[in-house]
Design an enzyme around this catalytic site. Structure first.
Site, PDB file in Angstrom:
ATOM      1  N   ASP A  61      68.647 108.556  51.666  1.00 30.53           N
ATOM      2  CA  ASP A  61      69.369 108.750  52.918  1.00 30.53           C
ATOM      3  C   ASP A  61      69.293 107.505  53.788  1.00 30.53           C
ATOM      4  O   ASP A  61      68.334 106.724  53.696  1.00 30.53           O
ATOM      5  CB  ASP A  61      68.793 109.939  53.690  1.00 30.53           C
ATOM      6  CG  ASP A  61      69.116 111.272  53.032  1.00 30.53           C
ATOM      7  OD1 ASP A  61      70.155 111.360  52.359  1.00 30.53           O
ATOM      8  OD2 ASP A  61      68.330 112.219  53.205  1.00 30.53           O
ATOM      9  N   ARG A  93      77.007 107.807  48.982  1.00 32.15           N
ATOM     10  CA  ARG A  93      77.402 108.915  49.860  1.00 32.15           C
ATOM     11  C   ARG A  93      77.911 108.342  51.180  1.00 32.15           C
ATOM     12  O   ARG A  93      77.231 107.529  51.817  1.00 32.15           O
ATOM     13  CB  ARG A  93      76.216 109.843  50.116  1.00 32.15           C
ATOM     14  CG  ARG A  93      76.551 111.041  51.015  1.00 32.15           C
ATOM     15  CD  ARG A  93      75.292 111.810  51.400  1.00 32.15           C
ATOM     16  NE  ARG A  93      74.594 112.313  50.238  1.00 32.15           N
ATOM     17  CZ  ARG A  93      73.283 112.533  50.200  1.00 32.15           C
ATOM     18  NH1 ARG A  93      72.520 112.255  51.243  1.00 32.15           N
ATOM     19  NH2 ARG A  93      72.727 112.996  49.094  1.00 32.15           N
ATOM     20  N   VAL A 104      78.940 109.120  55.020  1.00 32.38           N
ATOM     21  CA  VAL A 104      78.855 110.047  56.147  1.00 32.38           C
ATOM     22  C   VAL A 104      79.380 109.339  57.398  1.00 32.38           C
ATOM     23  O   VAL A 104      79.501 108.120  57.426  1.00 32.38           O
ATOM     24  CB  VAL A 104      77.407 110.527  56.381  1.00 32.38           C
ATOM     25  CG1 VAL A 104      76.841 111.207  55.141  1.00 32.38           C
ATOM     26  CG2 VAL A 104      76.509 109.368  56.799  1.00 32.38           C
ATOM     27  N   ALA A 119      74.985 110.245  62.481  1.00 33.10           N
ATOM     28  CA  ALA A 119      74.589 111.176  63.535  1.00 33.10           C
ATOM     29  C   ALA A 119      73.567 110.599  64.507  1.00 33.10           C
ATOM     30  O   ALA A 119      73.063 111.310  65.363  1.00 33.10           O
ATOM     31  CB  ALA A 119      74.020 112.445  62.902  1.00 33.10           C
ATOM     32  N   ARG A 156      69.669 120.501  64.986  1.00 33.72           N
ATOM     33  CA  ARG A 156      70.820 119.592  64.866  1.00 33.72           C
ATOM     34  C   ARG A 156      72.053 120.326  64.359  1.00 33.72           C
ATOM     35  O   ARG A 156      73.175 120.034  64.758  1.00 33.72           O
ATOM     36  CB  ARG A 156      70.474 118.410  63.953  1.00 33.72           C
ATOM     37  CG  ARG A 156      69.548 117.393  64.603  1.00 33.72           C
ATOM     38  CD  ARG A 156      69.540 116.086  63.828  1.00 33.72           C
ATOM     39  NE  ARG A 156      69.022 116.247  62.485  1.00 33.72           N
ATOM     40  CZ  ARG A 156      67.731 116.230  62.174  1.00 33.72           C
ATOM     41  NH1 ARG A 156      66.817 116.070  63.120  1.00 33.72           N
ATOM     42  NH2 ARG A 156      67.339 116.364  60.909  1.00 33.72           N
TER      43      ARG A 156
END
Length: 308
Positions: free
Chosen positions: A135, A185, A187, A190, A289
């Site tokens: 991540d 990945r 995204v 956030a 979240r």
């Protein structure tokens, strides 16, 4: 504004105490978190895969403060991978790992030590047929995370990474990662990033997202489209089709418990749909979240409270 207000409220100890009540845990948190243990996560994997969905599993544990916690995170993932293999659920499965959870920020030796732990974890997972994706966190960690991925890919080319389209640098990173076999990945991001490093308008974030996907597809990479924005999913599907590789050009990813109908629809249409499945005892931050992201999630939470 809604999200900031909710996150501010849920950070208060009294609110946290109320929300971590066991009855609430069972009734509400279970919608977004697949339990606290590896067996509960494996049960969720079995159910999802029976519906034609793929999975990526995240052991929840953020903001660790000592090496013991970092080692515990590695052991939790190792145990999970072995459980998947023993139950014949490893094929096509993936684990998602934050380098911060394996010690990235623990002192001057943290970055190197976290890379070493990551190597051991990838080696173990690969031996049992489970993929690993790392991540991405806030902008200060991007260089180290990408360097770790690059190092690990020399030995384990299927190691995946995450890019956040909100960061100004990401389009360049996408071009660097746009080569055959590169699992990335995508995204939106956030984290509360400063304007000096990030797009601040939604339209700019979305436009950068599409450009990153196009770069990856054109370069022969394998983009993993992580979004609940159906407009972006449809654009990505068009780019997959236009590449000539169609449904093998990439995949879609959504969070556990959110838009299950859309997840099943994409899978039934022949696309690879992967569900991000979090589990573990440290679920509070992740859960709040999810509440902050959409008013509908908060409404679900309130209805559960009223009906207790």
């Amino acid at each position: 504004m809604y999200g900031k207000l909710l996150l501010g409220a849920t950070s208060r100890p009294a609110v946290q105490s109320m929300m971590t009540d066991s009855a609430l845990n069972e009734k509400v948190v279970a919608r977004f978190v697949a339990g606290e243990t590896a067996p509960s996560a494996v049960a969720a994997v079995r159910r999802l895969t029976s519906q034609g969905l793929k999975v990526t599993l995240d052991y929840l544990g953020e903001d660790i403060t000592d090496l013991r916690q970092a080692d515990e995170t590695v052991e939790a993932y190792r145990f999970l991978v072995e459980a998947l293999a023993e139950t014949r659920l490893a094929d096509g499965a993936e684990i998602s790992v934050k380098l911060s959870a394996v010690g990235q920020s623990l002192g001057p030796d943290g970055p190197r030590a976290s890379t070493d732990r990551a190597h051991k974890l990838v080696e173990h997972a690969a031996s049992l047929g489970v993929d690993v994706t790392f991540d991405m966190e806030d902008h200060t960690t991007v260089d180290h995370t990408l360097s770790t991925v690059t190092e690990l890919r020399n030995e384990f080319p299927r190691v995946g990474c995450v890019l956040q389209s909100m960061l100004l640098r990401t389009e360049g990173d996408a071009r660097d990662l746009a080569y055959a076999g590169s699992r990335v990945r995508i995204v939106k991001g956030a984290y509360a990033e400063p304007a000096s490093v990030a797009h601040k308008k939604r339209a700019a974030v979305d436009a950068a997202y599409v450009r990153c996907v196009r770069s990856l597809v054109d370069g022969g990479a394998y983009p993993m489209i992580a979004s609940h924005d159906t407009r972006l999913l449809d654009i990505a599907a068009f780019l997959f089709e236009a590449s000539g590789r169609a449904q093998d050009a990439g995949e879609f990813q959504m969070l556990y418990g959110i838009r299950q109908d859309e997840q099943l629809k994409r899978a039934q249409d022949g696309h690879t749909m992967r569900v991000y499945v979090p589990f573990g005892t440290d679920w509070y931050g992740y859960f709040t979240r999810r509440l902050a992201e959409r008013p509908a999630n908060l409404a679900f939470f309130v209805r559960a409270l009223i009906s207790r």
